[in-house]
Design a protein around this motif. Structure first.
Motif, PDB file in Angstrom:
ATOM      1  N   UNK A  34     -67.521  19.189  34.720  1.00  0.00           N
ATOM      2  CA  UNK A  34     -66.485  19.979  34.575  1.00  0.00           C
ATOM      3  C   UNK A  34     -66.048  20.726  33.262  1.00  0.00           C
ATOM      4  N   UNK A  35     -65.062  20.808  32.553  1.00  0.00           N
ATOM      5  CA  UNK A  35     -64.831  21.224  31.474  1.00  0.00           C
ATOM      6  C   UNK A  35     -65.259  20.188  30.225  1.00  0.00           C
ATOM      7  N   UNK A  36     -65.407  19.112  30.678  1.00  0.00           N
ATOM      8  CA  UNK A  36     -65.553  17.962  29.578  1.00  0.00           C
ATOM      9  C   UNK A  36     -67.057  17.331  29.824  1.00  0.00           C
ATOM     10  N   UNK A  37     -67.448  17.324  28.560  1.00  0.00           N
ATOM     11  CA  UNK A  37     -68.711  16.605  28.565  1.00  0.00           C
ATOM     12  C   UNK A  37     -68.644  15.073  28.012  1.00  0.00           C
ATOM     13  N   UNK A  38     -69.157  13.952  29.013  1.00  0.00           N
ATOM     14  CA  UNK A  38     -69.031  12.692  28.763  1.00  0.00           C
ATOM     15  C   UNK A  38     -70.074  12.216  28.154  1.00  0.00           C
ATOM     16  N   UNK A  39     -70.267  11.201  27.304  1.00  0.00           N
ATOM     17  CA  UNK A  39     -71.432  10.462  26.828  1.00  0.00           C
ATOM     18  C   UNK A  39     -71.167   8.962  27.454  1.00  0.00           C
ATOM     19  N   UNK A  40     -72.234   8.533  28.059  1.00  0.00           N
ATOM     20  CA  UNK A  40     -72.193   7.154  28.529  1.00  0.00           C
ATOM     21  C   UNK A  40     -73.003   6.677  27.686  1.00  0.00           C
ATOM     22  N   UNK A  41     -72.433   5.456  26.902  1.00  0.00           N
ATOM     23  CA  UNK A  41     -73.056   4.771  25.978  1.00  0.00           C
ATOM     24  C   UNK A  41     -72.933   3.115  26.061  1.00  0.00           C
ATOM     25  N   UNK A  42     -73.718   2.584  25.387  1.00  0.00           N
ATOM     26  CA  UNK A  42     -73.671   0.928  25.179  1.00  0.00           C
ATOM     27  C   UNK A  42     -73.268   0.901  23.871  1.00  0.00           C
ATOM     28  N   UNK A  43     -72.475  -0.230  23.596  1.00  0.00           N
ATOM     29  CA  UNK A  43     -72.035  -0.538  22.179  1.00  0.00           C
ATOM     30  C   UNK A  43     -72.719  -2.099  21.842  1.00  0.00           C
ATOM     31  N   UNK A  44     -73.713  -1.932  21.027  1.00  0.00           N
ATOM     32  CA  UNK A  44     -74.304  -3.164  20.795  1.00  0.00           C
ATOM     33  C   UNK A  44     -73.789  -4.027  19.729  1.00  0.00           C
ATOM     34  N   UNK A  45     -73.697  -5.314  19.692  1.00  0.00           N
ATOM     35  CA  UNK A  45     -73.234  -6.025  18.842  1.00  0.00           C
ATOM     36  C   UNK A  45     -71.608  -5.811  18.559  1.00  0.00           C
ATOM     37  N   UNK A  46     -70.907  -5.504  19.477  1.00  0.00           N
ATOM     38  CA  UNK A  46     -69.521  -5.385  19.564  1.00  0.00           C
ATOM     39  C   UNK A  46     -69.047  -6.733  19.310  1.00  0.00           C
ATOM     40  N   UNK A  47     -67.994  -6.865  18.287  1.00  0.00           N
ATOM     41  CA  UNK A  47     -67.432  -8.017  18.040  1.00  0.00           C
ATOM     42  C   UNK A  47     -66.403  -8.244  19.210  1.00  0.00           C
ATOM     43  N   UNK A  48     -66.835  -9.166  20.254  1.00  0.00           N
ATOM     44  CA  UNK A  48     -65.889  -9.385  21.321  1.00  0.00           C
ATOM     45  C   UNK A  48     -65.448 -11.060  21.534  1.00  0.00           C
ATOM     46  N   UNK A  49     -64.431 -11.371  21.847  1.00  0.00           N
ATOM     47  CA  UNK A  49     -64.144 -12.747  22.028  1.00  0.00           C
ATOM     48  C   UNK A  49     -64.769 -13.493  22.891  1.00  0.00           C
ATOM     49  N   UNK A  50     -65.427 -14.689  22.580  1.00  0.00           N
ATOM     50  CA  UNK A  50     -66.122 -15.670  23.514  1.00  0.00           C
ATOM     51  C   UNK A  50     -64.889 -16.241  24.502  1.00  0.00           C
ATOM     52  N   UNK A  51     -65.297 -16.185  25.680  1.00  0.00           N
ATOM     53  CA  UNK A  51     -64.308 -16.607  26.982  1.00  0.00           C
ATOM     54  C   UNK A  51     -63.776 -17.634  26.792  1.00  0.00           C
ATOM     55  N   UNK A  52     -64.368 -18.866  26.078  1.00  0.00           N
ATOM     56  CA  UNK A  52     -63.768 -19.930  25.959  1.00  0.00           C
ATOM     57  C   UNK A  52     -63.008 -20.166  24.949  1.00  0.00           C
ATOM     58  N   UNK A  53     -63.543 -19.934  23.671  1.00  0.00           N
ATOM     59  CA  UNK A  53     -63.069 -20.246  22.368  1.00  0.00           C
ATOM     60  C   UNK A  53     -62.034 -18.940  21.778  1.00  0.00           C
ATOM     61  N   UNK A  54     -62.407 -17.842  22.097  1.00  0.00           N
ATOM     62  CA  UNK A  54     -61.769 -16.709  21.606  1.00  0.00           C
ATOM     63  C   UNK A  54     -62.290 -16.233  20.428  1.00  0.00           C
ATOM     64  N   UNK A  55     -63.270 -17.055  19.697  1.00  0.00           N
ATOM     65  CA  UNK A  55     -63.746 -16.515  18.451  1.00  0.00           C
ATOM     66  C   UNK A  55     -64.621 -15.229  18.618  1.00  0.00           C
ATOM     67  N   UNK A  56     -64.592 -14.384  17.858  1.00  0.00           N
ATOM     68  CA  UNK A  56     -65.322 -13.106  17.936  1.00  0.00           C
ATOM     69  C   UNK A  56     -66.730 -13.271  17.716  1.00  0.00           C
ATOM     70  N   UNK A  57     -67.670 -12.746  18.581  1.00  0.00           N
ATOM     71  CA  UNK A  57     -68.981 -12.786  18.423  1.00  0.00           C
ATOM     72  C   UNK A  57     -69.851 -11.595  18.812  1.00  0.00           C
ATOM     73  N   UNK A  58     -70.887 -11.269  18.161  1.00  0.00           N
ATOM     74  CA  UNK A  58     -71.698  -9.913  18.667  1.00  0.00           C
ATOM     75  C   UNK A  58     -72.034 -10.009  20.424  1.00  0.00           C
ATOM     76  N   UNK A  59     -71.530  -9.108  20.904  1.00  0.00           N
ATOM     77  CA  UNK A  59     -71.866  -9.000  22.506  1.00  0.00           C
ATOM     78  C   UNK A  59     -72.041  -7.567  22.712  1.00  0.00           C
ATOM     79  N   UNK A  60     -72.601  -7.653  24.010  1.00  0.00           N
ATOM     80  CA  UNK A  60     -73.226  -6.075  24.239  1.00  0.00           C
ATOM     81  C   UNK A  60     -71.961  -5.548  25.393  1.00  0.00           C
TER      82      UNK A  60
END
Length: 129
Positions: A34-60
């Motif tokens: 429609x009126x908007x252009x949308x880019x679909x992206x991946x974010x590589x090495x996003x610092x996201x929490x480990x599900x168990x420890x909560x420590x940030x680690x590079x994830x996709x």
């Protein structure tokens, strides 16, 4: 500053506010919706929490749909070409089917804010005692 015409699938870009120097946006698809252009992206090495420890680690982050203006405001420089990550296409199809059915949206935040939102959403929940 990049323009929409500068963007194409398979490009890797650095972005403002990246918490890890290796973190990149990889463009998977660009859709005019429609009126908007949308880019679909991946974010590589996003610092996201480990599900168990909560420590940030590079994830996709396999797939994130973002308004082109918000993406352009986030991008710093093109870092070459990169393979579109495995898992992107499946996430894209789920989003596109929902979007076409009027049940899916897209981010209007910058990439840094999207990563912070994922950090909050994925942080381990501590049980209250």
């Amino acid at each position: 500053m990049a323009t929409a015409a500068d963007l194409a699938p398979g490009q890797a870009w650095s972005y403002r506010g990246a918490q890890l120097p290796s973190s990149r946006v990889v463009i998977g698809r660009i859709d005019i919706t429609g009126a908007t252009t949308v880019a679909s992206v991946s974010i590589v090495d996003a610092p996201l929490p480990d599900p168990e420890t909560g420590a940030l680690a590079p994830r996709l982050v396999e797939h994130a749909p973002i308004a082109i203006d918000a993406l352009l405001a986030s991008l710093l420089r093109r870092e070459g070409d990169a393979p579109i990550p495995e898992g992107f296409e499946g996430g894209y199809r789920v989003w596109r089917n929902a979007f076409d059915a009027g049940q899916g949206g897209f981010f209007t935040l910058g990439v840094e804010e999207i990563v912070r939102m994922f950090q909050t959403a994925l942080a381990p929940q501590r049980a209250a005692h």
